[in-house]
Design a protein around this motif. Structure first.
Motif, PDB file in Angstrom:
ATOM      1  N   SER A   1      67.203  57.245  56.897  1.00 15.44           N
ATOM      2  CA  SER A   1      66.812  57.788  55.533  1.00 15.44           C
ATOM      3  C   SER A   1      66.826  56.931  54.847  1.00 15.44           C
ATOM      4  O   SER A   1      67.458  55.709  54.112  1.00 15.44           O
ATOM      5  CB  SER A   1      68.287  58.259  54.420  1.00 15.44           C
TER       6      SER A   1
ATOM      7  N   SER B   1      76.050  61.178  54.004  1.00 14.26           N
ATOM      8  CA  SER B   1      75.217  61.326  54.664  1.00 14.26           C
ATOM      9  C   SER B   1      75.978  61.241  56.424  1.00 14.26           C
ATOM     10  O   SER B   1      75.892  62.091  57.429  1.00 14.26           O
ATOM     11  CB  SER B   1      74.331  60.830  54.728  1.00 14.26           C
TER      12      SER B   1
ATOM     13  N   MET C   1      65.122  62.178  48.245  1.00 17.85           N
ATOM     14  CA  MET C   1      64.976  62.931  48.957  1.00 17.85           C
ATOM     15  C   MET C   1      64.448  63.158  50.464  1.00 17.85           C
ATOM     16  O   MET C   1      63.413  63.609  50.157  1.00 17.85           O
ATOM     17  CB  MET C   1      66.294  63.502  48.332  1.00 17.85           C
ATOM     18  N   PRO C   2      65.264  62.988  51.450  1.00 17.29           N
ATOM     19  CA  PRO C   2      64.702  63.508  52.606  1.00 17.29           C
ATOM     20  C   PRO C   2      63.976  65.117  52.695  1.00 17.29           C
ATOM     21  O   PRO C   2      64.786  65.728  51.816  1.00 17.29           O
ATOM     22  CB  PRO C   2      65.601  63.165  54.033  1.00 17.29           C
TER      23      PRO C   2
ATOM     24  N   ASN D   1      68.588  70.681  53.764  1.00 13.19           N
ATOM     25  CA  ASN D   1      70.587  70.122  54.736  1.00 13.19           C
ATOM     26  C   ASN D   1      70.268  68.918  54.133  1.00 13.19           C
ATOM     27  O   ASN D   1      71.215  68.427  53.626  1.00 13.19           O
ATOM     28  CB  ASN D   1      70.756  69.665  56.249  1.00 13.19           C
ATOM     29  N   ALA D   2      69.318  67.983  53.906  1.00 13.20           N
ATOM     30  CA  ALA D   2      69.430  66.783  52.899  1.00 13.20           C
ATOM     31  C   ALA D   2      69.725  66.971  51.587  1.00 13.20           C
ATOM     32  O   ALA D   2      69.860  66.602  50.994  1.00 13.20           O
ATOM     33  CB  ALA D   2      68.240  65.842  53.533  1.00 13.20           C
TER      34      ALA D   2
ATOM     35  N   SER E   1      64.496  67.517  54.883  1.00 13.30           N
ATOM     36  CA  SER E   1      65.210  68.938  55.446  1.00 13.30           C
ATOM     37  C   SER E   1      65.887  69.275  53.955  1.00 13.30           C
ATOM     38  O   SER E   1      66.540  68.509  52.853  1.00 13.30           O
ATOM     39  CB  SER E   1      66.117  68.322  56.243  1.00 13.30           C
TER      40      SER E   1
ATOM     41  N   SER F   1      62.788  73.677  51.412  1.00 12.63           N
ATOM     42  CA  SER F   1      64.094  72.613  50.523  1.00 12.63           C
ATOM     43  C   SER F   1      63.851  72.417  49.431  1.00 12.63           C
ATOM     44  O   SER F   1      64.639  72.555  47.935  1.00 12.63           O
ATOM     45  CB  SER F   1      63.654  70.827  50.490  1.00 12.63           C
TER      46      SER F   1
ATOM     47  N   THR G   1      61.611  65.848  47.942  1.00 11.49           N
ATOM     48  CA  THR G   1      61.740  65.928  48.796  1.00 11.49           C
ATOM     49  C   THR G   1      61.157  65.812  49.514  1.00 11.49           C
ATOM     50  O   THR G   1      59.841  66.741  49.163  1.00 11.49           O
ATOM     51  CB  THR G   1      62.743  67.301  49.014  1.00 11.49           C
TER      52      THR G   1
ATOM     53  N   THR H   1      71.343  58.258  59.444  1.00 12.06           N
ATOM     54  CA  THR H   1      71.364  58.448  58.369  1.00 12.06           C
ATOM     55  C   THR H   1      70.488  57.689  57.954  1.00 12.06           C
ATOM     56  O   THR H   1      69.780  56.749  56.707  1.00 12.06           O
ATOM     57  CB  THR H   1      72.753  58.320  57.699  1.00 12.06           C
TER      58      THR H   1
ATOM     59  N   THR I   1      72.471  68.110  50.391  1.00  8.50           N
ATOM     60  CA  THR I   1      73.677  66.905  50.845  1.00  8.50           C
ATOM     61  C   THR I   1      73.529  66.149  48.883  1.00  8.50           C
ATOM     62  O   THR I   1      74.564  65.944  48.588  1.00  8.50           O
ATOM     63  CB  THR I   1      73.452  66.065  51.770  1.00  8.50           C
TER      64      THR I   1
ATOM     65  N   ARG J   1      73.189  57.859  51.481  1.00  2.00           N
ATOM     66  CA  ARG J   1      73.395  57.642  53.051  1.00  2.00           C
ATOM     67  C   ARG J   1      74.859  57.509  53.431  1.00  2.00           C
ATOM     68  O   ARG J   1      75.613  58.021  54.735  1.00  2.00           O
ATOM     69  CB  ARG J   1      73.020  55.968  53.541  1.00  2.00           C
TER      70      ARG J   1
END
Length: 173
Positions: free
Chosen positions: A122, A111, A137-138, A142-143, A140, A30, A77, A119, A146, A108
């Protein structure tokens, strides 16, 4: 509001923080993604760190970067979920001078189309402290994708119209 955009890119000085008890440089997908994307977009990554999920260590790291006149943006992250160890919001929000409510709301919203109702777990958020924009941000990858592709890439680009965050960060000294 067009006055908030420029015709040329103003590269921002960015620090990337990964909040994790388990990741190291070799497994920090991340944080490494955010570094790569920031550089590819023309920004300068001036600092990167991995910090364990400890409210006081997180606050110490962020405070150091907020006080650094060479850092204009912090991308963080991890640590935004609901486990007992997820304390990024509790660590960072007391340091904020101003919240950027729309970041978490928009994250969100985007997401939801990707992961549905999950979501709601989050706690993505953002704010300003001492002229430094901080986006959390989260954890992951992928997050982070996003957040970067859906929000940050445009909002950190001084050419994005009608407005962006570039003119709101403190100038590098």
């Amino acid at each position: 509001m067009a006055h908030l955009a420029s015709d040329t890119l103003t590269p921002l000085h960015i620090a990337v923080l990964t909040v994790s008890d388990t990741r190291d440089e070799s497994t920090d997908t991340s944080g490494n993604y955010l570094v790569e994307q920031a550089k590819a977009s023309g920004h300068e990554v001036v600092a990167k760190a991995i910090c364990i999920d400890d409210k006081y260590q997180l606050r110490a790291q962020l405070s150091q970067w907020i006080a650094d006149p060479n850092i204009q943006v912090v991308l963080s992250t991890g640590g935004t979920g609901f486990t007992a160890r997820d304390t990024t919001p509790e660590a960072f929000e007391p340091l904020f001078d101003r919240q950027i409510e729309g970041f978490g709301e928009l994250f969100r919203h985007i997401s939801f189309g990707e992961i549905g109702t999950s979501t709601v777990q989050s706690r993505a958020f953002a704010g300003f402290a001492n002229g430094t924009a901080i986006f959390c941000m989260p954890g992951s990858t992928n997050a982070c994708k996003t957040a970067w592709t859906g929000i940050l890439q445009e909002q950190l680009d001084s050419r994005h119209r009608p407005c962006n965050f570039a003119p709101h960060v403190a100038p590098v000294k």
